[in-house]
Design a protein around this motif. Structure first.
Motif, PDB file in Angstrom:
ATOM      1  N   VAL A  91       0.842  -1.203   0.000  1.00  8.36           N
ATOM      2  CA  VAL A  91       0.000   0.000   0.000  1.00  8.36           C
ATOM      3  C   VAL A  91       0.874   1.249   0.000  1.00  8.36           C
ATOM      4  N   LEU A  92       1.887   1.260   0.865  1.00  5.86           N
ATOM      5  CA  LEU A  92       2.754   2.428   0.983  1.00  5.86           C
ATOM      6  C   LEU A  92       3.581   2.648  -0.284  1.00  5.86           C
ATOM      7  N   MET A  93       4.120   1.572  -0.843  1.00  2.00           N
ATOM      8  CA  MET A  93       4.943   1.695  -2.042  1.00  2.00           C
ATOM      9  C   MET A  93       4.103   2.120  -3.245  1.00  2.00           C
ATOM     10  N   GLU A  94       2.926   1.503  -3.387  1.00  2.94           N
ATOM     11  CA  GLU A  94       2.058   1.858  -4.511  1.00  2.94           C
ATOM     12  C   GLU A  94       1.531   3.281  -4.367  1.00  2.94           C
ATOM     13  N   LEU A  95       1.236   3.693  -3.131  1.00  2.67           N
ATOM     14  CA  LEU A  95       0.775   5.061  -2.897  1.00  2.67           C
ATOM     15  C   LEU A  95       1.867   6.061  -3.269  1.00  2.67           C
ATOM     16  N   THR A  96       3.104   5.748  -2.885  1.00  3.27           N
ATOM     17  CA  THR A  96       4.222   6.626  -3.230  1.00  3.27           C
ATOM     18  C   THR A  96       4.404   6.712  -4.736  1.00  3.27           C
ATOM     19  N   ALA A  97       4.392   5.544  -5.400  1.00  2.00           N
ATOM     20  CA  ALA A  97       4.567   5.521  -6.854  1.00  2.00           C
ATOM     21  C   ALA A  97       3.416   6.235  -7.562  1.00  2.00           C
ATOM     22  N   SER A  98       2.196   6.060  -7.059  1.00  2.00           N
ATOM     23  CA  SER A  98       1.029   6.708  -7.677  1.00  2.00           C
ATOM     24  C   SER A  98       1.065   8.218  -7.516  1.00  2.00           C
ATOM     25  N   SER A  99       1.795   8.696  -6.506  1.00  2.00           N
ATOM     26  CA  SER A  99       1.922  10.144  -6.297  1.00  2.00           C
ATOM     27  C   SER A  99       3.124  10.706  -7.056  1.00  2.00           C
ATOM     28  N   VAL A 100       4.239   9.979  -7.019  1.00  3.05           N
ATOM     29  CA  VAL A 100       5.480  10.482  -7.613  1.00  3.05           C
ATOM     30  C   VAL A 100       5.426  10.450  -9.140  1.00  3.05           C
ATOM     31  N   TYR A 101       4.913   9.359  -9.718  1.00  5.67           N
ATOM     32  CA  TYR A 101       4.965   9.206 -11.174  1.00  5.67           C
ATOM     33  C   TYR A 101       4.217  10.319 -11.918  1.00  5.67           C
ATOM     34  N   PRO A 102       2.965  10.618 -11.568  1.00  6.68           N
ATOM     35  CA  PRO A 102       2.296  11.706 -12.302  1.00  6.68           C
ATOM     36  C   PRO A 102       2.928  13.071 -12.070  1.00  6.68           C
ATOM     37  N   VAL A 103       3.485  13.305 -10.873  1.00  4.30           N
ATOM     38  CA  VAL A 103       4.100  14.601 -10.591  1.00  4.30           C
ATOM     39  C   VAL A 103       5.301  14.841 -11.507  1.00  4.30           C
TER      40      VAL A 103
END
Length: 303
Positions: A91-103
């Motif tokens: 959850v934490l890794m996917e949440l980070t990736a889902s936030s970082v990638y679009p930014v």
């Protein structure tokens, strides 16, 4: 020779957890395919996102394969502790990736005349959406698997157990910021803060490891009392770091109150120090909440 039943455990796929894990694999495959096809990635941020998606997909595939073949008992792990710990970390890794990638990789506008740029943006937006869906699927697994009142079993399924995973992950973010030119070695006080982060991360990881390996019973002292004592000490240690680190980084006597104009984006000690400060306070709150919940929890280990 008598039949021992089918080799494949089809209920591993048909149960609510099995359905969620199948969705995790499906969404993870789609995310990686979109990025690899035309989404694009690069630099440290992009490589982290690819690692997070690939690692979570691989572990989910392994978990489903082991449960389908009934081989999870051969690993010598506390399976329930392992699966929910992984789900929380995912959850934490996917949440980070889902936030970082679009930014960093999704542009609001695609330039005219740039062949394929709008199409690439579409792939990147789609990849971000499927990454968020993967995060939701892992979050649903955590919600479905976490301990209910009166539950006897996995410590990692309790609120304090899940908080341990979050604390360790936040500590990893702090270490990443420390390594990115934070200049923590300038003062003994900031070195003390790094020691606090390292000690707490090591002991928190040890608590997780003992539960996942099913070795808590090997301790000569009651596990729940040891964990509560450690959580209390970790709260005090983080409290000291939350006071000391900002003073020696942002007080005008030792550091800079405002961000220096000469700092470049992505390579600025002040930015790294600010990130460490923010996540120090986040972990302090996490340890405090952990301590409060630990007072209410009466943990009974699995037989």
């Amino acid at each position: 020779m008598e039949a021992q039943g089918p080799y494949l455990n089809c209920s591993a796929l048909l149960s609510p957890l099995g359905v969620l894990r199948s969705l995790q694999i499906l969404f993870g495959c789609v995310t990686l395919s979109l990025v690899a096809h035309d989404g694009g990635y690069g630099e440290a941020y992009g490589y982290f996102c690819m690692f997070a998606w690939a690692w979570c997909l691989a572990l989910s595939g392994l978990i489903v394969s082991l449960e389908l073949s009934r081989l999870q008992g051969c690993l010598g792990l506390s399976w329930e502790n392992f699966t929910i710990s992984f789900a929380m970390l995912a959850v934490l890794m996917e949440l980070t990736a889902s936030s970082v990638y679009p930014v960093y990789f999704v542009q609001l506008e695609c330039g005219e005349g740039a062949a394929g740029s709008c199409e690439s943006r579409g792939f990147r937006i789609s990849a971000s959406a499927f990454s968020a869906l993967t995060c939701i699927a892992y979050g649903a697994e955590v919600h479905l698997s976490r301990a209910r009142p009166g539950h006897i079993g996995a410590y990692m399924a309790t609120t304090p157990g899940l908080l341990k995973v979050v604390q360790a992950y936040v500590a990893c973010i702090i270490f990443g910021a420390l390594a990115n030119g934070s200049e923590y070695s300038r003062y003994p006080a900031t070195q003390w803060c790094v020691a606090v982060y390292s000690i707490c991360f090591t002991l928190t990881s040890l608590v997780i490891g003992l539960n996942v390996s099913g070795q808590t019973g090997a301790l000569r002292c009651p596990f729940d009392r040891l964990v509560v004592l450690y959580t209390f000490l970790a709260t005090l240690l983080y409290l000291s770091a939350a006071v000391v680190w900002p003073i020696f980084c942002f007080d005008s006597k030792y550091g800079s109150v405002e961000r220096p104009a000469s700092c470049s984006l992505g390579d600025c000690p002040w930015d790294s120090q600010l990130i460490v400060t923010i996540f120090t306070f986040i972990n302090l709150i996490l340890y405090l909440v952990d301590l409060i919940y630990s007072q209410r929890l009466r943990y009974i280990p699995e037989p």
